[in-house]
Design a protein around this motif. Structure first.
Motif, PDB file in Angstrom:
ATOM      1  N   LYS A  40       2.296   1.697  -3.457  1.00  0.00           N
ATOM      2  CA  LYS A  40       1.241   2.184  -4.347  1.00  0.00           C
ATOM      3  C   LYS A  40       0.965   3.667  -4.098  1.00  0.00           C
ATOM      4  O   LYS A  40       0.614   4.413  -5.022  1.00  0.00           O
ATOM      5  CB  LYS A  40      -0.032   1.374  -4.121  1.00  0.00           C
ATOM      6  CG  LYS A  40      -1.166   1.707  -5.085  1.00  0.00           C
ATOM      7  CD  LYS A  40      -2.372   0.807  -4.836  1.00  0.00           C
ATOM      8  CE  LYS A  40      -3.512   1.163  -5.786  1.00  0.00           C
ATOM      9  NZ  LYS A  40      -4.706   0.289  -5.540  1.00  0.00           N
TER      10      LYS A  40
ATOM     11  N   ALA B 218       0.832  -1.209   0.000  1.00  0.00           N
ATOM     12  CA  ALA B 218       0.000   0.000   0.000  1.00  0.00           C
ATOM     13  C   ALA B 218       0.866   1.258   0.000  1.00  0.00           C
ATOM     14  O   ALA B 218       0.549   2.246  -0.685  1.00  0.00           O
ATOM     15  CB  ALA B 218      -0.927  -0.007   1.208  1.00  0.00           C
TER      16      ALA B 218
ATOM     17  N   GLY C 167      -4.993  -0.531   2.209  1.00  0.00           N
ATOM     18  CA  GLY C 167      -4.817   0.293   1.014  1.00  0.00           C
ATOM     19  C   GLY C 167      -6.099   0.633   0.301  1.00  0.00           C
ATOM     20  O   GLY C 167      -6.074   1.339  -0.714  1.00  0.00           O
ATOM     21  N   THR C 168      -7.249   0.180   0.830  1.00  0.00           N
ATOM     22  CA  THR C 168      -8.540   0.486   0.221  1.00  0.00           C
ATOM     23  C   THR C 168      -9.271   1.528   1.057  1.00  0.00           C
ATOM     24  O   THR C 168      -8.920   1.776   2.214  1.00  0.00           O
ATOM     25  CB  THR C 168      -9.420  -0.762   0.098  1.00  0.00           C
ATOM     26  OG1 THR C 168      -9.908  -1.123   1.407  1.00  0.00           O
ATOM     27  CG2 THR C 168      -8.633  -1.932  -0.493  1.00  0.00           C
ATOM     28  N   GLU C 169     -10.316   2.093   0.496  1.00  0.00           N
ATOM     29  CA  GLU C 169     -11.059   3.117   1.214  1.00  0.00           C
ATOM     30  C   GLU C 169     -11.766   2.563   2.446  1.00  0.00           C
ATOM     31  O   GLU C 169     -12.114   3.297   3.371  1.00  0.00           O
ATOM     32  CB  GLU C 169     -12.088   3.772   0.287  1.00  0.00           C
ATOM     33  CG  GLU C 169     -13.142   2.826  -0.254  1.00  0.00           C
ATOM     34  CD  GLU C 169     -14.155   3.537  -1.138  1.00  0.00           C
ATOM     35  OE1 GLU C 169     -14.466   4.708  -0.836  1.00  0.00           O
ATOM     36  OE2 GLU C 169     -14.627   2.932  -2.112  1.00  0.00           O
ATOM     37  N   HIS C 170     -11.996   1.253   2.472  1.00  0.00           N
ATOM     38  CA  HIS C 170     -12.691   0.646   3.600  1.00  0.00           C
ATOM     39  C   HIS C 170     -11.734   0.095   4.659  1.00  0.00           C
ATOM     40  O   HIS C 170     -12.185  -0.466   5.659  1.00  0.00           O
ATOM     41  CB  HIS C 170     -13.614  -0.474   3.106  1.00  0.00           C
ATOM     42  CG  HIS C 170     -14.657  -0.008   2.138  1.00  0.00           C
ATOM     43  ND1 HIS C 170     -15.648   0.884   2.489  1.00  0.00           N
ATOM     44  CD2 HIS C 170     -14.844  -0.290   0.819  1.00  0.00           C
ATOM     45  CE1 HIS C 170     -16.409   1.128   1.434  1.00  0.00           C
ATOM     46  NE2 HIS C 170     -15.935   0.424   0.415  1.00  0.00           N
ATOM     47  N   GLY C 171     -10.446   0.240   4.446  1.00  0.00           N
ATOM     48  CA  GLY C 171      -9.477  -0.238   5.433  1.00  0.00           C
ATOM     49  C   GLY C 171      -9.497   0.639   6.668  1.00  0.00           C
ATOM     50  O   GLY C 171      -9.223   1.837   6.592  1.00  0.00           O
TER      51      GLY C 171
ATOM     52  N   ASP D 293      -6.593  -7.950   2.774  1.00  0.00           N
ATOM     53  CA  ASP D 293      -7.172  -7.530   1.498  1.00  0.00           C
ATOM     54  C   ASP D 293      -7.815  -6.155   1.564  1.00  0.00           C
ATOM     55  O   ASP D 293      -8.086  -5.543   0.525  1.00  0.00           O
ATOM     56  CB  ASP D 293      -8.173  -8.573   0.988  1.00  0.00           C
ATOM     57  CG  ASP D 293      -9.227  -8.917   2.028  1.00  0.00           C
ATOM     58  OD1 ASP D 293      -8.853  -9.193   3.182  1.00  0.00           O
ATOM     59  OD2 ASP D 293     -10.424  -8.929   1.688  1.00  0.00           O
ATOM     60  N   PHE D 294      -8.078  -5.635   2.783  1.00  0.00           N
ATOM     61  CA  PHE D 294      -8.668  -4.300   2.911  1.00  0.00           C
ATOM     62  C   PHE D 294      -7.606  -3.205   3.035  1.00  0.00           C
ATOM     63  O   PHE D 294      -7.924  -2.018   2.921  1.00  0.00           O
ATOM     64  CB  PHE D 294      -9.591  -4.241   4.139  1.00  0.00           C
ATOM     65  CG  PHE D 294     -10.962  -4.790   3.890  1.00  0.00           C
ATOM     66  CD1 PHE D 294     -11.987  -3.978   3.447  1.00  0.00           C
ATOM     67  CD2 PHE D 294     -11.226  -6.128   4.095  1.00  0.00           C
ATOM     68  CE1 PHE D 294     -13.259  -4.479   3.212  1.00  0.00           C
ATOM     69  CE2 PHE D 294     -12.482  -6.653   3.864  1.00  0.00           C
ATOM     70  CZ  PHE D 294     -13.511  -5.833   3.425  1.00  0.00           C
TER      71      PHE D 294
ATOM     72  N   GLY E  41      -4.997   2.814   4.710  1.00  0.00           N
ATOM     73  CA  GLY E  41      -6.432   2.559   4.782  1.00  0.00           C
ATOM     74  C   GLY E  41      -7.188   3.866   4.771  1.00  0.00           C
ATOM     75  O   GLY E  41      -6.815   4.813   5.462  1.00  0.00           O
TER      76      GLY E  41
END
Length: 293
Positions: free
Chosen positions: A23, A20, A127-131, A124-125, A153
């Motif tokens: 990225k 993350a 680096g995502t908006e829901h982390g 899997d969460f 996150g």
């Protein structure tokens, strides 16, 4: 210019954190006791450090994700501790509130800036908006580091200056999760004993889940407000719950289903009822969870 970050520990979660950061455009150095676990990160552009000291010297921010706080203490001792002076350590290793506070005392002793965090997500969460990552420690330090933390996150939250709060909330939320998971195991055992298809259980749970969520939300709100007696807004008092609970216990006894979990529930029910709360709101049982009986 974005700060360089070092990640100590590249298991499944640590690797997700490092990916993350890469990225997000951060120069990222990684270290792991088993160097083979850094291969994919090296291929993605991370620098692999040969030692913890090299990893720490490479960056101004050190993210730690290892087994526990004692494991962190082993890594950050001696020359490494000296090299950390003036840098920021973000501890994302699971632990206890007191463990976090003790780590903060260590950081102060060595001139290290420190934040403690709890990751409320699976890899899997990250680096995502829901982390979701809960962070405790000085608000100013959190704000200065927020851009980097949000790369890990999108739902990064500062929960207080007390370094133990992130881990305390982590434990509280895990208690909710485990209550659901062990409840699911209990449900599966009942369905198997009564030859109910588990697909049917899944369908009925989907229909029932909003009701359960509403009950949990109401329980938290009523307990916070101290509204423990039954009133016109009570969704359910202890009495019907315990009546239905005894039916479950009877079924389990007949089918010889393990009672380990429900015996714990029974003990709490009985304490509340013995204290005269049979017809009070279910939230009244919160009075009997503070100390072991």
């Amino acid at each position: 210019m974005k700060p360089a970050i070092t990640v100590l520990g590249t298991g499944r979660m640590g690797a997700a954190l490092a990916h993350a950061l890469l990225k997000g455009g951060h120069s990222t150095t990684v270290w792991n006791r088993t160097i083979e676990k850094t291969a994919a990160l090296a291929a993605a552009g991370a620098t692999v450090a040969a030692s913890v000291l090299d990893a720490v010297e490479a960056s101004e921010i050190i993210v730690v994700n290892v087994t526990d706080y004692p494991a962190t203490a082993v890594l950050l001792r001696g020359d490494v501790a000296s090299a950390l002076r003036g840098k920021l350590v973000v501890e994302l290793t699971s632990g206890t509130p007191n463990g976090a506070r003790e780590a903060g005392e260590w950081a102060t002793e060595y001139g290290v800036t420190y934040l403690d965090g709890a990751i409320m997500a699976t890899p899997d969460f990250i680096g995502t908006e829901h982390g979701t990552i809960l962070v405790s420690g000085p608000r100013q330090v959190f704000e200065q580091s927020k851009e980097m933390l949000q790369a890990l996150g999108g739902n990064v939250q500062h929960v207080g200056d007390d370094l133990g709060l992130a881990n305390a909330l982590d434990s509280a939320l895990l208690a909710l999760m485990w209550g659901s998971l062990f409840g699911a195991l209990q449900s599966i055992a009942v369905c198997r004993a009564e030859s109910i298809d588990l697909g049917e259980l899944a369908r009925q749970w989907t229909a029932t889940a909003p009701v359960v969520e509403g009950l949990v939300t109401d329980l938290i709100k009523r307990t916070e407000a101290g509204r423990l007696a039954a009133d016109d807004e009570t969704l359910s008092s202890i009495s019907p719950h315990y009546s239905a609970f005894r039916h479950l216990v009877e079924l389990m006894d007949v089918r010889k289903i393990d009672r380990t979990v429900v015996d714990g529930y029974d003990a709490i029910f009985r304490r509340g009822i013995a204290a005269g709360h049979l017809h009070d709101d279910f939230a009244a049982l919160s009075q009997f969870m503070g100390e072991a009986g």
